[in-house]
Motif scaffolding. Structure first.
Motif, PDB file in Angstrom:
ATOM      1  N   UNK A  48       0.916  -1.053  -0.008  1.00  0.00           N
ATOM      2  CA  UNK A  48      -0.015  -0.115  -0.061  1.00  0.00           C
ATOM      3  C   UNK A  48       0.798   1.186   0.022  1.00  0.00           C
ATOM      4  N   UNK A  49       1.878   1.219   0.736  1.00  0.00           N
ATOM      5  CA  UNK A  49       2.797   2.351   0.798  1.00  0.00           C
ATOM      6  C   UNK A  49       3.532   2.472  -0.589  1.00  0.00           C
ATOM      7  N   UNK A  50       3.712   1.687  -1.226  1.00  0.00           N
ATOM      8  CA  UNK A  50       4.290   1.854  -2.754  1.00  0.00           C
ATOM      9  C   UNK A  50       3.273   2.532  -3.540  1.00  0.00           C
ATOM     10  N   UNK A  51       2.007   1.513  -3.600  1.00  0.00           N
ATOM     11  CA  UNK A  51       0.883   1.951  -4.427  1.00  0.00           C
ATOM     12  C   UNK A  51       0.119   3.077  -4.338  1.00  0.00           C
ATOM     13  N   UNK A  52       0.210   3.805  -3.111  1.00  0.00           N
ATOM     14  CA  UNK A  52      -0.430   5.232  -2.696  1.00  0.00           C
ATOM     15  C   UNK A  52       0.707   6.427  -2.740  1.00  0.00           C
ATOM     16  N   UNK A  53       1.807   5.862  -3.008  1.00  0.00           N
ATOM     17  CA  UNK A  53       2.621   7.027  -2.870  1.00  0.00           C
ATOM     18  C   UNK A  53       2.526   8.392  -3.763  1.00  0.00           C
TER      19      UNK A  53
END
Ligand SMILES: [Zn+2]
Length: 407
Positions: free
Chosen positions: A135-140
């Motif tokens: 999620x951290x990568x996908x919503x950066x």
């Protein structure tokens, strides 16, 4: 200079004259009154531009599970038991889907920075952590996510947990959390957490003193270790609802202790109000730590969401102005100065706690959120919802104000 976008008529602080903000290549290129340019414009209509809200304590992994986890007693024990049972069925895909739902809601509420608490133990393993890391990568594109891994079910009493926490820290978790009150050896847990934080060079953010019994507390031990390890300014504690029961002299002593140890205080009003004081059938105590008293003394204080639609808090819309308003209401705060402090506890203070600058300046990132009001105090008093957000100069959400349709 070629600008990509000009924001017209935005205020950068309470009562300041509106200015124009010119953006180019994802950064703020210029700030001034009446900028001349034929770049596309966005009219801020005199609203307040800021870097967005920051949620310093949010459990994505156990959000949105009301239909499968019921708190039978309404108290902390009931909440812990319900989540422990439901967690057996958590998978990476399931945590990812629920976490994404919460993050999208937060983005739409103008939140741009989040510290998420992730449970690690031999039952869930690293499944929740892996989901949140994705999620951290996908919503950066919309927000920064800090991952705080912690042992919700205890550390010293639960063999295998420490090894999993170490694995998560080695694989990219940003910091370490804790929950001494669920451990059979709370002081042992605190000691081990400080050792691990030093070994990995990370900050600590602990759930602490989450009841209303003032006959004992772990706060003093955490303050002692913080000073002994020389990590003042790198430790935060959440809930600390016992502080709400202290008379003035004892409270002043606690304020001085947090100042001396450089410990940040996070209050989680929705959960604290829902869970504590269940033993009372009338004159129910509020159970919310008086963070404004610590804030006024210079302690870094934050107000945060904690839980969304789960056995700890069966509500939630990820709105931080709503949370700041709830805190103000419970703490009986109403002056401009007090409401401004509540705004700071969901914006500048959590930015500082998470080590991220919230300055709006030429050369800085074109990360801006617009509130449709002229002051931070009115954003809290009226629970104003941000109307748009930009990150790197790109629009991340729009939430236009209702349009009144007269007959
Ligand atoms: Zn929590």
């Amino acid at each position: 200079m070629t600008l990509d976008l000009i924001i017209r008529d935005a205020r950068l602080s309470d009562g300041a004259a509106p200015v124009d903000i010119g953006l180019a290549q994802g950064r703020i290129a210029t700030i001034g009154a009446g900028l001349a340019s034929d770049a596309p414009t966005l009219d801020a209509q005199g609203g307040l531009a800021f870097r967005g809200f920051a949620d310093s304590h949010l459990h994505l992994d156990k959000a949105c599970i009301l239909e499968r986890a019921v708190n039978r007693t309404g108290d902390l024990k009931g909440a812990l038991a319900a989540v422990t049972a439901a967690k057996r069925d958590f998978t990476t895909e399931d945590v990812y889907a629920r976490g994404a739902r919460v993050l999208e809601q937060a983005i739409g509420q103008g939140t741009t920075l989040i510290r998420t608490q992730v449970e690690i133990d031999p039952v869930i393993g690293l499944a929740g952590f892996e989901a949140v890391r994705q999620l951290k990568r996908d919503y950066s594109w919309a927000l920064d996510l800090q991952i705080c891994v912690f042992p919700q079910e205890g550390l010293l009493n639960y063999p295998g947990t420490e090894e999993l926490l170490r694995a998560a820290l080695a694989e990219g978790a940003d910091l370490l959390g804790g929950c001494p009150y669920t451990d059979t050896d709370p002081e042992g847990q605190i000691a081990l957490l400080f050792e691990m934080a030093r070994a990995f060079g990370v900050d600590l953010d602990l759930h602490l003193d989450f009841d209303l019994d003032t006959s004992w507390r772990h706060l003093d031990e955490v303050a002692r270790q913080t000073i002994a390890f020389g990590i003042q300014g790198r430790v935060a504690i959440g809930h600390v609802t016992k502080l709400s029961m202290l008379p003035p002299a004892a409270l002043a002593q606690s304020v001085a202790l947090l100042q001396e140890a450089g410990i940040a205080l996070t209050v989680l009003p929705a959960t604290d109000l829902f869970i504590t004081g269940r033993g009372h059938d009338h004159a129910v105590p509020r159970g919310v730590a008086p963070a404004h008293r610590f804030h006024a003394a210079g302690v870094c204080c934050t107000v945060a969401t904690n839980n969304v639609l789960n056995p700890f808090t069966p509500y939630g819309d990820c709105s931080l102005p709503r949370m700041a308003n709830l805190f103000a209401n419970v703490a009986q705060l109403g002056s401009i100065e007090e409401l401004t402090a509540c705004f700071e506890m969901v914006s500048s203070a959590p930015f500082r706690l998470l080590g991220v600058s919230d300055r709006i300046e030429v050369g800085g990132p074109a990360d801006l959120v617009l509130l449709p009001c002229e002051s931070r105090a009115s954003a809290v008093a009226e629970i104003r919802r941000p109307v748009w957000g930009l990150r790197g100069g790109r629009m991340t959400f729009e939430a236009p104000a209702p349009r009144i349709l007269r007959p």
